[in-house]
Motif scaffolding. Structure first.
Motif, PDB file in Angstrom:
ATOM      1  N   GLN A   5       0.850  -1.179   0.000  1.00  0.00           N
ATOM      2  CA  GLN A   5       0.000   0.000   0.000  1.00  0.00           C
ATOM      3  C   GLN A   5       0.888   1.231   0.000  1.00  0.00           C
ATOM      4  N   GLY A   6       0.502   2.240  -0.750  1.00  0.00           N
ATOM      5  CA  GLY A   6       1.302   3.452  -0.839  1.00  0.00           C
ATOM      6  C   GLY A   6       1.031   4.401   0.304  1.00  0.00           C
ATOM      7  N   LYS A   7       1.266   5.675   0.043  1.00  0.00           N
ATOM      8  CA  LYS A   7       1.096   6.722   1.054  1.00  0.00           C
ATOM      9  C   LYS A   7      -0.392   6.945   1.339  1.00  0.00           C
ATOM     10  N   VAL A   8      -0.780   6.756   2.580  1.00  0.00           N
ATOM     11  CA  VAL A   8      -2.176   6.962   2.974  1.00  0.00           C
ATOM     12  C   VAL A   8      -2.422   8.469   3.089  1.00  0.00           C
ATOM     13  N   VAL A   9      -3.411   8.971   2.354  1.00  0.00           N
ATOM     14  CA  VAL A   9      -3.700  10.407   2.369  1.00  0.00           C
ATOM     15  C   VAL A   9      -4.958  10.740   3.164  1.00  0.00           C
ATOM     16  N   ALA A  10      -5.867   9.762   3.341  1.00  0.00           N
ATOM     17  CA  ALA A  10      -7.090  10.027   4.110  1.00  0.00           C
ATOM     18  C   ALA A  10      -7.630   8.716   4.666  1.00  0.00           C
ATOM     19  N   GLU A  35      -7.329  17.173  -9.528  1.00  0.00           N
ATOM     20  CA  GLU A  35      -7.714  16.402  -8.349  1.00  0.00           C
ATOM     21  C   GLU A  35      -6.561  15.568  -7.795  1.00  0.00           C
ATOM     22  N   ILE A  36      -5.751  14.970  -8.656  1.00  0.00           N
ATOM     23  CA  ILE A  36      -4.655  14.139  -8.177  1.00  0.00           C
ATOM     24  C   ILE A  36      -3.633  14.975  -7.414  1.00  0.00           C
ATOM     25  N   SER A  42      -2.777  15.601   0.380  1.00  0.00           N
ATOM     26  CA  SER A  42      -3.657  15.129   1.469  1.00  0.00           C
ATOM     27  C   SER A  42      -4.809  16.084   1.748  1.00  0.00           C
ATOM     28  N   LYS A  43      -5.410  16.632   0.725  1.00  0.00           N
ATOM     29  CA  LYS A  43      -6.547  17.543   0.859  1.00  0.00           C
ATOM     30  C   LYS A  43      -7.845  16.788   0.566  1.00  0.00           C
ATOM     31  N   VAL A  44      -8.020  15.637   1.245  1.00  0.00           N
ATOM     32  CA  VAL A  44      -9.160  14.765   1.005  1.00  0.00           C
ATOM     33  C   VAL A  44      -9.870  14.502   2.322  1.00  0.00           C
ATOM     34  N   GLN A  45     -11.201  14.429   2.263  1.00  0.00           N
ATOM     35  CA  GLN A  45     -11.982  14.107   3.449  1.00  0.00           C
ATOM     36  C   GLN A  45     -13.005  13.027   3.091  1.00  0.00           C
ATOM     37  N   HIS A  64     -14.921  14.732  -0.295  1.00  0.00           N
ATOM     38  CA  HIS A  64     -14.479  16.107  -0.538  1.00  0.00           C
ATOM     39  C   HIS A  64     -12.997  16.119  -0.894  1.00  0.00           C
ATOM     40  N   ILE A  65     -12.694  16.547  -2.133  1.00  0.00           N
ATOM     41  CA  ILE A  65     -11.312  16.780  -2.560  1.00  0.00           C
ATOM     42  C   ILE A  65     -11.203  18.279  -2.792  1.00  0.00           C
TER      43      ILE A  65
END
Length: 155
Positions: A5-10, A35-36, A42-45, A64-65
């Motif tokens: 698994q890569g970098k967890v952003v949310a 969006e990417i 890490s601007k994701v909810q 929400h991105i």
């Protein structure tokens, strides 16, 4: 970070509180424009996000991105519904599971893996209030035991 698994952003911590997750599936997500870049920052909810099946396609709603800071007129709508990339067989199993009473599909976490944004979705049954209280009691008891063991090791 879990293996593969890569970098967890949310993460959706509320999902494990409200649902008893029985099965998880990794899905790709269709993005547009900037969006990417917002995801990598890490601007994701995922707090109120949910997955629906429409016309044999999986769609994630209420995720929400945030708009990209350095974007211009090509910025995206932060709350638009986004299509999830799944195989037909996976979608048919999701349809079968959600037809059962009390089951829902919720996103658990979003991460970037090999340059692509991925969403880990879970199929779970909604918990009742007494189940939630029971889980909180178990969590508090485990925390208390860990604290006692830690204090005994110091002496």
């Amino acid at each position: 970070m879990a293996k593969g698994q890569g970098k967890v952003v949310a993460m959706n911590k509320k999902a494990n509180h409200d649902f008893a997750i029985e099965e998880t599936i990794e899905a790709g997500i269709v993005l547009q424009g900037t969006e990417i870049k917002s995801i990598r920052n890490s601007k994701v909810q995922l707090k109120d996000a949910f997955v629906r099946i429409r016309n044999n396609e999986a769609w994630i709603s209420n995720m929400h991105i945030s708009a990209y800071d350095h974007g211009n007129q090509f910025n995206h709508d932060p709350l638009r519904a986004r299509k999830l990339l799944l195989h037909k067989k996976q979608i048919s199993t999701l349809i079968g599971r959600t037809k059962e009473q009390g089951y829902a599909i919720v996103p658990l976490k979003m991460y970037v893996k090999d340059g692509f944004a991925k969403v880990l979705i879970g199929v779970g049954k909604g918990k009742k209030n007494y189940d939630k209280r029971e889980d909180l009691k178990k969590k508090d008891a485990k925390r208390e035991m860990a604290r006692v063991l830690k204090s005994k090791q110091q002496y």
